[in-house]
Design a protein around this motif. Structure first.
Motif, PDB file in Angstrom:
ATOM      1  N   PHE A   1     -46.853 -14.730  -9.067  1.00  0.00           N
ATOM      2  CA  PHE A   1     -47.086 -13.546  -8.346  1.00  0.00           C
ATOM      3  C   PHE A   1     -46.453 -13.452  -7.040  1.00  0.00           C
ATOM      4  N   GLY A   2     -44.876 -13.752  -7.237  1.00  0.00           N
ATOM      5  CA  GLY A   2     -43.834 -13.750  -6.244  1.00  0.00           C
ATOM      6  C   GLY A   2     -43.598 -11.920  -6.028  1.00  0.00           C
ATOM      7  N   VAL A   3     -42.854 -12.162  -4.939  1.00  0.00           N
ATOM      8  CA  VAL A   3     -42.406 -10.628  -4.333  1.00  0.00           C
ATOM      9  C   VAL A   3     -41.774  -9.594  -5.320  1.00  0.00           C
ATOM     10  N   ARG A   4     -41.136 -10.113  -6.425  1.00  0.00           N
ATOM     11  CA  ARG A   4     -40.534  -9.402  -7.395  1.00  0.00           C
ATOM     12  C   ARG A   4     -41.260  -9.049  -8.538  1.00  0.00           C
ATOM     13  N   THR A   5     -42.371  -9.495  -8.520  1.00  0.00           N
ATOM     14  CA  THR A   5     -43.497  -9.108  -9.581  1.00  0.00           C
ATOM     15  C   THR A   5     -44.147  -7.815  -9.368  1.00  0.00           C
ATOM     16  N   GLU A   6     -44.330  -6.919 -10.512  1.00  0.00           N
ATOM     17  CA  GLU A   6     -44.704  -5.605 -10.281  1.00  0.00           C
ATOM     18  C   GLU A   6     -46.186  -5.977 -10.070  1.00  0.00           C
ATOM     19  N   ALA A   7     -46.848  -5.126  -9.133  1.00  0.00           N
ATOM     20  CA  ALA A   7     -48.137  -5.272  -8.862  1.00  0.00           C
ATOM     21  C   ALA A   7     -49.158  -4.517 -10.047  1.00  0.00           C
TER      22      ALA A   7
ATOM     23  N   ASP B   1     -38.842 -15.380  -2.691  1.00  0.00           N
ATOM     24  CA  ASP B   1     -40.221 -15.878  -1.940  1.00  0.00           C
ATOM     25  C   ASP B   1     -40.064 -16.539  -0.846  1.00  0.00           C
ATOM     26  N   PRO B   2     -40.991 -16.401   0.059  1.00  0.00           N
ATOM     27  CA  PRO B   2     -40.865 -17.184   1.329  1.00  0.00           C
ATOM     28  C   PRO B   2     -41.100 -18.695   1.150  1.00  0.00           C
ATOM     29  N   ILE B   3     -40.334 -19.399   0.262  1.00  0.00           N
ATOM     30  CA  ILE B   3     -40.425 -21.026  -0.307  1.00  0.00           C
ATOM     31  C   ILE B   3     -39.024 -21.499   0.194  1.00  0.00           C
ATOM     32  N   PRO B   4     -38.942 -22.093   1.416  1.00  0.00           N
ATOM     33  CA  PRO B   4     -37.806 -23.019   1.695  1.00  0.00           C
ATOM     34  C   PRO B   4     -37.681 -24.065   0.819  1.00  0.00           C
ATOM     35  N   SER B   5     -36.389 -24.710   0.714  1.00  0.00           N
ATOM     36  CA  SER B   5     -36.189 -26.121   0.070  1.00  0.00           C
ATOM     37  C   SER B   5     -37.252 -27.099   0.613  1.00  0.00           C
ATOM     38  N   SER B   6     -37.546 -27.069   1.997  1.00  0.00           N
ATOM     39  CA  SER B   6     -38.427 -28.267   2.544  1.00  0.00           C
ATOM     40  C   SER B   6     -39.592 -28.222   1.901  1.00  0.00           C
ATOM     41  N   ASP B   7     -40.289 -27.066   1.498  1.00  0.00           N
ATOM     42  CA  ASP B   7     -41.673 -27.134   0.757  1.00  0.00           C
ATOM     43  C   ASP B   7     -41.480 -27.817  -0.518  1.00  0.00           C
ATOM     44  N   TYR B   8     -40.310 -27.652  -1.325  1.00  0.00           N
ATOM     45  CA  TYR B   8     -40.286 -28.375  -2.467  1.00  0.00           C
ATOM     46  C   TYR B   8     -40.283 -29.761  -2.313  1.00  0.00           C
TER      47      TYR B   8
ATOM     48  N   CYS C   1     -33.083 -26.793  -5.344  1.00  0.00           N
ATOM     49  CA  CYS C   1     -31.688 -26.863  -4.739  1.00  0.00           C
ATOM     50  C   CYS C   1     -31.231 -26.000  -3.610  1.00  0.00           C
ATOM     51  N   HIS C   2     -32.072 -24.931  -3.355  1.00  0.00           N
ATOM     52  CA  HIS C   2     -31.682 -24.144  -2.544  1.00  0.00           C
ATOM     53  C   HIS C   2     -32.959 -23.327  -1.861  1.00  0.00           C
ATOM     54  N   ASP C   3     -33.170 -22.810  -0.750  1.00  0.00           N
ATOM     55  CA  ASP C   3     -34.005 -21.807  -0.650  1.00  0.00           C
ATOM     56  C   ASP C   3     -34.301 -20.949  -1.479  1.00  0.00           C
ATOM     57  N   HIS C   4     -35.885 -20.465  -1.793  1.00  0.00           N
ATOM     58  CA  HIS C   4     -36.116 -19.423  -2.873  1.00  0.00           C
ATOM     59  C   HIS C   4     -35.623 -18.218  -2.686  1.00  0.00           C
ATOM     60  N   LYS C   5     -34.959 -17.640  -3.550  1.00  0.00           N
ATOM     61  CA  LYS C   5     -33.995 -16.384  -3.333  1.00  0.00           C
ATOM     62  C   LYS C   5     -34.591 -15.100  -3.006  1.00  0.00           C
TER      63      LYS C   5
END
Length: 364
Positions: free
Chosen positions: A300-306, A186-193, A180-184
């Protein structure tokens, strides 16, 4: 190598590695983890009483060659693939059984029994129709990875489910968040979906195919527009069928070979993909060691603790992506000193410093 890395990480935190477990614990651990079954008393005693050099390696090899191993790890993968035998809720006497679902289960068992390399497993599960079009090797049944899932009245919801299993299941990326929108985050725009939606929308299940689980490319594949706010009635710019923005070069061309599923499979299963090996190794580690290195195994997104044990994941994934052998990966983990640790902490200080055992300094 993973033993020395783990020891160094624990040492930096002031935590001491636990002593080795006894043979009875180790043999029980191996049977449970590799086959899901308990060893018999005779099997325990044979291992305990053996003075043979390399007896652990010999037991591991025997268990990896057992049919129970293949069933055990096929079962783990079925969780990733959201395996089901039925379509779920149905009314008016409609057939609930998913025709042919057991064929995907059986294909998985054979794949793990023969140690089919993971990169080839992925290609067959996404594009088996291009690799084994007449099902001569039974590989069309692999496409149950996509087709043995929930069926919705809205076809876009069914495609959404398939996008989710591809992106989270194989790469630990939450692409479905971009419907419904670009990922809040991670670098995943709606166009990828909608690039992935175009690929799957250009695929269909034939009525008279060689496998009830197969997909084939439509005669006229087409790109999808971006649905603004996720509404098909509100189309925006067209999203070419192509790989994810963050994982492709700026000059990469869109997919052009049929639906693009085979090209997508090749990109996902490439040793150059930084995610597939890491996601798979993390899950295998979880099944063997008792907790994953990265807690959110499908994100494994950027909000995930390593986490502290990422260097161990780096080491295992780097090697795994060179051979893709599940049995070789498992053998490396379960023959390590780390795997054979006692579940008892070395001392009270180590227990206080790492109460949740995030450093894998003792058995779970």
């Amino acid at each position: 190598v993973i033993d020395s890395i783990a020891r160094e990480i624990a040492g930096e935190m002031g935590v001491k590695i636990a002593t080795r477990c006894n043979d009875e614990t180790l043999v029980r651990r191996l049977y449970h983890d590799l086959t899901g079954l308990s060893p018999t008393i005779d099997q325990i005693n044979d291992f305990k009483n053996s003075n043979r050099l390399g007896k652990t390696d010999a037991l591991v090899d025997r268990l990896l060659a057992s049919p129970e191993f293949a069933e055990r790890f096929a079962r783990h993968w079925m969780d990733v693939a959201r395996y089901a035998d039925t379509v779920g809720y149905a009314l008016a006497g409609k057939e609930r059984r998913l025709v042919g679902s057991e064929r995907y289960r059986d294909w998985l068992i054979k794949a793990f029994a023969t140690d089919l390399p993971l990169d080839q497993m992925i290609r067959l599960q996404l594009a088996g129709d291009r690799i084994d079009p007449k099902n001569e090797n039974g590989n069309l049944d692999a496409m149950g990875f996509l087709t043995v899932g929930r069926r919705f009245l809205n076809r876009y919801d069914t495609i959404d489910d398939r996008i989710d299993v591809i992106s989270r299941g194989l790469m630990g990326i939450t692409v479905a968040c971009a419907r419904c929108h670009d990922h809040k985050f991670d670098p995943i725009p709606s166009s990828d979906y909608y690039s992935l939606l175009g690929i799957l929308q250009s695929s269909e299940q034939p009525k008279d195919g060689a496998s009830p689980l197969m997909l084939v490319d439509k005669a006229k594949p087409s790109d999808s527009p971006v649905f603004l706010r996720g509404e098909p009635s509100n189309p925006g710019d067209v999203a070419p069928r192509q790989y994810l923005t963050a994982l492709r070069a700026a000059d990469d061309l869109p997919f052009h070979d049929g639906s693009g599923r085979l090209e997508l499979a090749d990109r996902i299963a490439s040793p150059e993909n930084p995610l597939v090996a890491r996601v798979f190794v993390n899950r295998i580690w979880m099944h063997l060691v008792g907790r994953p290195i990265i807690d959110s195994t499908s994100d494994f997104g950027v909000r995930t603790e390593a986490g502290k044990m990422v260097p161990v994941l780096d080491e295992l994934a780097a090697e795994f992506s060179q051979h893709w052998s599940t049995k070789r990966l498992i053998r490396r983990i379960v023959t390590s000193r780390l795997y054979a640790q006692s579940a008892k902490a070395r001392d009270l200080q180590s227990l206080r410093l790492d109460p949740e055992n995030r450093l894998a300094a003792r058995g779970n």
